[in-house]
Design an enzyme around this catalytic site. Structure first.
Site, short mmCIF file in Angstrom:
data_model
loop_
_atom_site.label_atom_id
_atom_site.label_comp_id
_atom_site.label_asym_id
_atom_site.label_seq_id
_atom_site.Cartn_x
_atom_site.Cartn_y
_atom_site.Cartn_z
N ARG A 166 0.83 -1.24 0.00
CA ARG A 166 0.00 0.00 0.00
C ARG A 166 0.85 1.28 0.00
NH1 ARG A 166 -2.27 -3.62 -1.28
NH2 ARG A 166 -4.11 -4.59 -0.40
N CYS A 190 -10.86 -1.75 3.50
CA CYS A 190 -10.18 -2.13 4.74
C CYS A 190 -9.70 -0.88 5.46
CB CYS A 190 -8.99 -3.05 4.44
SG CYS A 190 -9.55 -4.69 3.96
N GLU A 210 -5.23 2.06 7.08
CA GLU A 210 -4.94 2.05 5.64
C GLU A 210 -5.68 3.23 4.99
OE1 GLU A 210 -5.13 -1.71 3.58
OE2 GLU A 210 -6.01 -0.77 1.80
C1 LIG Z 1 -15.71 -1.82 -0.88
C2 LIG Z 1 -14.24 -1.47 -1.02
C3 LIG Z 1 -13.33 -2.48 -1.33
C4 LIG Z 1 -11.96 -2.17 -1.46
N1 LIG Z 1 -11.10 -3.19 -1.76
C5 LIG Z 1 -9.77 -2.91 -1.90
C6 LIG Z 1 -8.83 -3.95 -2.22
O1 LIG Z 1 -9.18 -5.10 -2.41
N2 LIG Z 1 -7.52 -3.60 -2.34
C7 LIG Z 1 -7.08 -2.33 -2.16
O2 LIG Z 1 -5.87 -2.07 -2.30
N3 LIG Z 1 -7.94 -1.33 -1.86
C8 LIG Z 1 -9.26 -1.59 -1.72
N4 LIG Z 1 -10.15 -0.57 -1.41
C9 LIG Z 1 -9.63 0.80 -1.16
C10 LIG Z 1 -9.60 1.72 -2.41
O3 LIG Z 1 -10.57 1.33 -3.35
C11 LIG Z 1 -8.22 1.73 -3.05
O4 LIG Z 1 -7.22 2.21 -2.16
C12 LIG Z 1 -8.20 2.60 -4.31
O5 LIG Z 1 -6.99 2.40 -4.98
C13 LIG Z 1 -8.36 4.10 -4.02
O6 LIG Z 1 -8.60 4.76 -5.25
P1 LIG Z 1 -9.43 6.13 -5.31
O7 LIG Z 1 -9.41 6.63 -6.69
O8 LIG Z 1 -10.78 5.94 -4.71
O9 LIG Z 1 -8.54 7.03 -4.36
P2 LIG Z 1 -8.98 8.28 -3.41
O10 LIG Z 1 -9.65 7.74 -2.19
O11 LIG Z 1 -9.73 9.26 -4.22
O12 LIG Z 1 -7.56 8.82 -3.06
C14 LIG Z 1 -6.66 8.01 -2.26
C15 LIG Z 1 -5.28 8.69 -2.25
O13 LIG Z 1 -4.77 8.67 -3.59
C16 LIG Z 1 -4.46 9.99 -4.03
N5 LIG Z 1 -4.78 10.07 -5.47
C17 LIG Z 1 -5.92 9.65 -6.08
N6 LIG Z 1 -5.84 9.87 -7.42
C18 LIG Z 1 -4.63 10.44 -7.64
C19 LIG Z 1 -3.95 10.92 -8.81
N7 LIG Z 1 -4.51 10.85 -10.02
N8 LIG Z 1 -2.73 11.47 -8.65
C20 LIG Z 1 -2.15 11.55 -7.43
N9 LIG Z 1 -2.73 11.13 -6.31
C21 LIG Z 1 -3.95 10.57 -6.39
C22 LIG Z 1 -5.35 10.89 -3.19
O14 LIG Z 1 -4.82 12.20 -3.10
C23 LIG Z 1 -5.37 10.16 -1.85
O15 LIG Z 1 -4.25 10.48 -1.06
C24 LIG Z 1 -11.51 -0.83 -1.28
C25 LIG Z 1 -12.45 0.18 -1.00
C26 LIG Z 1 -13.80 -0.14 -0.88
C27 LIG Z 1 -14.78 0.99 -0.58
#
Ligand SMILES: Cc1cc2nc3c(=O)[nH]c(=O)nc-3n(C[C@H](O)[C@H](O)[C@H](O)COP(=O)(O)OP(=O)(O)OC[C@H]3O[C@@H](n4cnc5c(N)ncnc54)[C@H](O)[C@@H]3O)c2cc1C
Length: 286
Positions: free
Chosen positions: A159, A207, A278
């Protein structure tokens, strides 16, 4: 540039939590992202790059800066790789590549973030992580310059990616694909398992804690402490998966943080392990 004021962050996060953003802009093109970042710099206000808000816990007061919502969402699938905008759905990328008979991103299906968020977090599941498939990432620095990072230029661990040490915006990423007739079948199995084991219909950020080690899951530790179903305000430890906190009744950020603390204290007391979040808490001001 169309900058909005007071956009509610609860509408932009899967947790459904968060007050208003002082400023908000959607970037569908790299140029908009560049102009927005330079504007924020000139105003001396912080910028938060938002994907789908699926790993973010926003403050009840909101964010006292600019929320730059990355909506660059193209997707080009070729024979040995796929190139996608950072705002493209990571889950859809997993489904679409597997449907076309390509292996490499099956694990992405069901991860409800963007490509940019997944690269930033080195998202992973089923024993695979972004780092295993990433070839390169196009990045926009705070200085307005674009830079292409090859996989070998970047550091990744559980992560973690080098991008967490930087403040700019990931614009696009290319991932390696391999032809595999079984890809669609494995991807469907992954989704089926997720739906059985994770509370997908409820509002959460996935998580909430990092696993303390590859052989020790945070969920198992929380469950052993009898914390499933614990409630604080509108936040509850999911009955389905102990490492998920769900927003079941208009939970506030304060409720979630209090529940996180209660879990940390109980698990530390009963098992001697300190759980680390996380989910990324986004402070009101930075
Ligand atoms: C039901 C559910 C299941 C999930 N299962 C998993 C799993 O199996 N494995 C896992 O790893 N995660 C999981 N996650 C967590 C999440 O989906 C991941 O961490 C995902 O990668 C976050 O992406 P996001 O676009 O929503 O990020 P955001 O929540 O929008 O941002 C997260 C971080 O990334 C940064 N960021 C986002 N986009 C950019 C960009 N373009 N440039 C620079 N920085 C950026 C943001 O500034 C922030 O610090 C889950 C979440 C949910 C709700």
């Amino acid at each position: 540039m169309h900058i909005q004021r007071g956009k509610l962050l609860s509408e932009l996060s899967t947790f459904g939590i968060g007050g208003p953003a002082r400023y908000y802009i959607e970037a569908k093109e790299p140029n908009t992202a560049r102009e927005a970042m330079q504007w924020a710099l000139s105003q001396q206000i912080p910028v938060f790059i938002l994907g789908k808000g699926s790993n973010s816990l926003f403050d009840d007061r909101g964010y006292d800066g600019l929320i730059l919502h990355n909506k660059i969402d193209f997707c080009e699938i070729a024979q040995d790789s796929v190139y996608a905008g950072a705002g493209y759905s990571f889950s859809l990328l997993g489904v679409q590549t597997a449907r076309k008979g390509f292996s490499g991103l099956e694990f992405a299906s069901g991860i409800p973030g963007t490509v940019g968020g997944a690269v930033f977090m080195n998202a992973g599941a089923n024993g695979q992580e972004v780092k295993d498939a990433l070839l390169e990432a196009l990045y926009l620095g705070l200085d307005g310059e674009e830079r292409l990072f090859l996989r070998s230029d970047l550091e990744f661990s559980y992560r973690f990616s080098s991008f967490q040490k930087l403040r700019g915006c990931i614009l696009a990423a290319r991932f390696e694909l391999k032809e595999n007739k079984e890809a669609r079948q494995s991807q469907l199995k992954i989704v089926e398992y997720r739906l059985k084991t994770q509370p997908y219909k409820e509002k959460s950020a996935g998580c909430i804690f990092r696993n303390p080690s590859p052989s020790l899951s945070a969920g198992a530790l929380i469950e052993r402490c009898g914390l499933k179903g614990s409630v604080l305000g509108g936040a509850r430890v999911s009955e389905m998966h102990a490492n998920f906190i769900v927003n079941e009744a208009k939970a506030s950020c304060t409720d979630v943080l209090a529940l996180i603390q209660k879990i940390q204290e109980t698990v530390a007391e009963k098992s001697g392990v300190r759980l680390e979040p996380e989910v990324r808490k986004v402070p009101f001001d930075e």
